[in-house]
Scaffold this motif. Structure first.
Motif, PDB file in Angstrom:
ATOM      1  N   SER A 577       0.968  -1.153  -0.008  1.00 18.02           N
ATOM      2  CA  SER A 577      -0.136   0.040   0.098  1.00 18.02           C
ATOM      3  C   SER A 577       0.860   1.204   0.069  1.00 18.02           C
ATOM      4  O   SER A 577       1.983   1.168  -0.024  1.00 18.02           O
ATOM      5  CB  SER A 577      -0.817   0.110   1.245  1.00 18.02           C
ATOM      6  N   THR A 578       0.349   2.411   0.023  1.00 16.31           N
ATOM      7  CA  THR A 578       1.025   3.654  -0.017  1.00 16.31           C
ATOM      8  C   THR A 578       1.735   3.833   1.038  1.00 16.31           C
ATOM      9  O   THR A 578       2.784   4.687   1.122  1.00 16.31           O
ATOM     10  CB  THR A 578       0.296   4.766  -0.432  1.00 16.31           C
ATOM     11  N   ARG A 579       1.426   3.025   2.265  1.00 14.95           N
ATOM     12  CA  ARG A 579       1.999   3.372   3.672  1.00 14.95           C
ATOM     13  C   ARG A 579       2.479   2.140   4.290  1.00 14.95           C
ATOM     14  O   ARG A 579       1.633   1.346   3.982  1.00 14.95           O
ATOM     15  CB  ARG A 579       1.120   4.158   4.539  1.00 14.95           C
ATOM     16  N   THR A 581       5.935  -0.153   6.638  1.00 22.57           N
ATOM     17  CA  THR A 581       7.077  -0.058   7.355  1.00 22.57           C
ATOM     18  C   THR A 581       8.177  -0.912   6.592  1.00 22.57           C
ATOM     19  O   THR A 581       7.881  -2.144   6.100  1.00 22.57           O
ATOM     20  CB  THR A 581       7.030  -0.635   8.853  1.00 22.57           C
ATOM     21  N   THR A 611      10.487   8.054   7.753  1.00 20.11           N
ATOM     22  CA  THR A 611      10.813   8.582   9.161  1.00 20.11           C
ATOM     23  C   THR A 611      11.829   7.914   9.813  1.00 20.11           C
ATOM     24  O   THR A 611      11.504   6.598  10.315  1.00 20.11           O
ATOM     25  CB  THR A 611       9.584   8.545   9.853  1.00 20.11           C
ATOM     26  N   PRO A 629       8.949   3.630   9.333  1.00 22.88           N
ATOM     27  CA  PRO A 629       7.738   3.930   8.615  1.00 22.88           C
ATOM     28  C   PRO A 629       8.193   4.757   7.334  1.00 22.88           C
ATOM     29  O   PRO A 629       9.107   5.365   7.182  1.00 22.88           O
ATOM     30  CB  PRO A 629       7.112   4.937   9.326  1.00 22.88           C
ATOM     31  N   GLU A 631       6.389   5.851   3.261  1.00 23.92           N
ATOM     32  CA  GLU A 631       4.775   6.290   2.481  1.00 23.92           C
ATOM     33  C   GLU A 631       5.383   6.512   0.974  1.00 23.92           C
ATOM     34  O   GLU A 631       6.333   7.022   0.523  1.00 23.92           O
ATOM     35  CB  GLU A 631       4.446   7.757   2.910  1.00 23.92           C
ATOM     36  N   SER A 633       4.521   7.542  -3.142  1.00 22.92           N
ATOM     37  CA  SER A 633       3.679   8.175  -3.988  1.00 22.92           C
ATOM     38  C   SER A 633       3.459   7.572  -5.398  1.00 22.92           C
ATOM     39  O   SER A 633       2.528   8.021  -6.020  1.00 22.92           O
ATOM     40  CB  SER A 633       4.233   9.625  -4.146  1.00 22.92           C
ATOM     41  N   SER A 664       0.964  -0.655  -4.397  1.00 20.97           N
ATOM     42  CA  SER A 664      -0.318   0.064  -4.338  1.00 20.97           C
ATOM     43  C   SER A 664      -1.032   0.110  -5.710  1.00 20.97           C
ATOM     44  O   SER A 664      -0.511   0.519  -6.646  1.00 20.97           O
ATOM     45  CB  SER A 664      -0.339   1.131  -3.604  1.00 20.97           C
TER      46      SER A 664
END
Length: 697
Positions: A577-579, A581, A611, A629, A631, A633, A664
């Motif tokens: 997914s876009t987010r 770990t 992060t 973490p 993310e 795009s 994603s």
């Protein structure tokens, strides 16, 4: 450490006789001893004998007493010696300078007038091939007909027959006889001693003892054990290498030793513990100066680019002597190797805290020629201010630097030392001076010899021993007031090579990066520092290949330790997914906890952002996984660089690469998926309804 724990050669009999011990039993009898095969081969060609001196007694002859000379006659090989007679000859006039004495000791052909002394002794029987026969010549002092105070040349001559040949000279040996019975004719010279206790690096970068080393030098009769007890009550100033103290302490406890590619555990050595405990008690109320830790070659460090190591060595020296001796030793007295240093090195010593430096008399050039030995005190200007200089007499250094393993060398050295000091006194008999004696750093005289020499010096009327403080309080004599520093080519050649210093610097830079990771100081940090300083020890000046091997081993060990901290895990990480770990595992296989911060840097920041975590602590021999973490795009694979940072933000080790694959589908993809699923679901229901209606129809 193999050099450090080497047992010194024992010539105890010669030393006992030096201080007036009873004569050898049967010295004039025909008893003989064997000579080694090497000696037989060496002299087989010339068939001449060899005289060896074992003692001249008493130390300070009196006109009314007797003079007894003892030694051995060696038949190295060939026909037997017979009709043997050993007698003395003495110079009719005393020596006038130390230069003459040095020339004669070096073997120059001296043409001075000699007188035969009546009272030669005969060796009965034969001395056959490969045998040694002791001899003794004892004559009244008045038989020498010495004209007065002075140092005289004493020649020992052995004559006899070789086989059935004619009577001839078998061997001649030259030594010196100090004769100063008229004590009212001179003021005694003051001698002050630096007493070195210095070893050879013994442990690797983990504090593990090197293979092939032993405790031999710490056992009774060993080099270090002998030097530790020799001074007795004589006021010497000890010059101690703290690395030696620390190695002895480590040896006295349970420790490890290299064996093959691994290590083996060993129990503590009681001899090392006793030596250290007795030394601590002996030095409790005695002046002790400490060398920089591991006795690094300060000249090579300064001239080849790492003077900062000197300050680290001095700081470590204070720490170790305080821990091992129960008090901090004086580190303000510097003693460059062999007593030579250039102006740049003196400046580095000054910045490292030195206030006084011990230099050889050959390291200073006087403004004018002199015919006598001045008090050993000078002052030199360095880059960072002036330094008080204690001048060690080079002639006495040379006398104590002989090869003591050569037969008879110990007794010859003792006689020359006594003669040198007597000549110093007679150079200016009414002007008392203070002379500094600084034996070689890793001095290895025979067991008992140094104690006997100190005892002999104490019993001479022309010398008295004083502490180093006495010399330090003496004013700079006019002779040394205008002295200039000399750094000869021989001193340059003796330095450790620039490559050796460079090896230490490279290994040190690598170790510094690893040390910054350690959660607590000590441990490997301490052993690294010791090994790095040991890699440039003056011990390697006379063992260049050993020094190179040691430095490379230290470097390899540190590199291996660096490899024990690394990022491990998968090369490809998938985000569905876009987010999500990104998991990372940091492994620490060291025996020490570390604090480290893993940092991820996507090469295309517009496609993936992370992060990064804070510092984490990883215990010794442990692994820890962190989840970072992230993310995304857009879909696809993004290259990510992983770097470990220490607490200061400095990078550690190499960068690791991993790939992050983002799979994603986005909002449109989700709608299409739902619609397609609905159609499929509706179609399935319709087909099932039709299948149920057919049997009913």
């Amino acid at each position: 450490m193999s050099a450090r724990w080497r047992r010194a050669p024992a010539v105890v009999t010669a030393i006992a006789l030096l201080v007036g011990a009873p004569a050898l039993a049967g010295a004039t009898a025909g008893a003989t001893a064997a000579v080694g095969p090497a000696d037989v081969r060496t002299a087989a060609a010339n068939q001449e004998g060899r005289l060896e001196l074992t003692s001249v007694a008493p130390v300070a002859p009196r006109p009314t007493g007797r003079i007894t000379v003892r030694g051995n006659l060696v038949n190295p090989g060939g026909d037997a010696f017979s009709d043997i007679s050993v007698g003395l000859r003495v110079s009719t006039a005393p020596l006038t300078s130390r230069g003459d004495l040095a020339a004669i000791a070096a073997g120059s052909d001296d043409r001075r007038s000699m007188r035969t002394v009546p009272g030669a002794t005969r060796i009965p029987g034969e001395v056959t091939s490969g045998r040694v026969s002791p001899w003794q010549v004892s004559v009244p002092a008045k038989a020498l007909r010495l004209p007065g105070n002075g140092v005289y040349v004493l020649e020992i001559r052995a004559t006899g027959r070789i086989g059935n040949g004619e009577l001839r000279e078998l061997s001649t040996l030259t030594t010196f006889l100090p004769f100063l019975p008229n004590a009212e004719g001179y003021s005694p010279t003051k001698l002050t001693w630096i007493w070195p206790l210095v070893g050879t690096p013994a442990r690797d970068a983990h504090g593990v003892f090197l293979p092939g080393t032993s405790n031999a030098e710490l056992l009774p009769g060993g080099r270090l054990a002998d030097l530790a007890v020799a001074p007795g009550q004589v006021p010497v100033t000890w010059m101690v290498d703290p690395e030696l103290l620390e190695s002895a302490a480590a040896l006295s406890a349970d420790h490890e030793r290299q064996e093959g590619r691994g290590t083996t555990a060993e129990e503590g050595d009681p001899a090392a513990g006793r030596w250290l405990a007795e030394l601590k008690a002996r030095l409790a109320n005695t002046p002790v100066a400490a060398l920089p830790y591991a006795d690094p070659d300060v000249v090579a460090l300064t001239r080849h680019g790492d003077p900062g190591a000197l300050e680290r060595a001095v700081a470590r020296s204070k720490e170790v002597t305080g821990a091992r001796l129960g008090r901090e030793s004086d580190t303000t007295v510097a003693w460059p190797a062999d007593g030579f240093a250039d102006a740049k090195t003196l400046g580095a010593l000054r910045r490292a805290g030195a206030k006084t430096v011990v230099l050889s008399s050959s390291a200073l050039m006087l403004a004018s020629e002199r015919t006598y030995t001045p008090t050993g005190r000078a002052r030199i200007e360095s880059d960072d201010g002036s330094l008080e200089v204690l001048v060690a007499d080079q002639g006495l250094i040379d006398t104590l630097s002989v090869d003591f393993g050569a037969p008879g060398a110990a007794a010859l050295a003792a006689q020359r030392f006594l003669a040198e000091t007597a000549l110093i006194t007679l150079e200016r008999p009414n002007a008392a001076r203070t002379i500094l004696v600084a034996p070689p750093r890793r001095w290895a005289p025979p067991a008992g010899w140094s104690a006997a020499l100190l005892d002999a010096v104490e019993r001479t009327p022309w010398v008295r021993t004083v502490g180093l403080a006495s010399l330090s309080r003496t004013r700079v004599p006019t002779e040394y007031a205008g002295a200039t520093l000399v750094y000869p080519q021989s001193a340059t050649a003796a330095e450790l090579a620039a490559a050796q210093v460079a090896r230490m610097g490279q290994a040190g830079a690598a170790a510094e990066g690893l040390v910054r990771l350690f959660a607590r100081p000590g441990g490997l940090e301490t052993t690294y520092t010791g090994a790095l300083l040991s890699s440039v020890s003056t011990a390697w000046r006379t063992n260049r290949s050993g020094g190179r091997d040691y430095a490379l081993a230290v470097s390899d060990r540190i590199s291996s330790d660096i490899d024990q901290v690394q990022v491990i895990g998968r090369d490809l990480v998938t985000l569905s997914s876009t987010r999500g770990t990104i998991p990372l595992t940091v492994s620490n296989q060291l025996d020490q906890a570390i604090r480290v911060r893993p940092v991820l840097r996507p090469r295309v920041g517009s496609r993936l952002s992370v992060t990064n975590p804070d510092l984490i602590t990883i215990g010794a021999g442990r692994k820890q996984t962190v989840r970072v973490p992230a993310e995304a795009s857009s879909n696809g694979i993004t290259q990510v660089d992983v770097q470990l940072l220490d607490a200061t933000g400095m990078p550690f080790g190499d960068t690791t690469q991993l790939r992050v694959n983002v799979t994603s589908f986005g909002k449109v993809g989700l709608i299409v998926l739902i619609a397609a699923g609905s159609v499929l679901f509706g179609t399935a229901i319709l087909r099932n309804v039709r299948r149920l209606r057919r049997p009913a129809a």
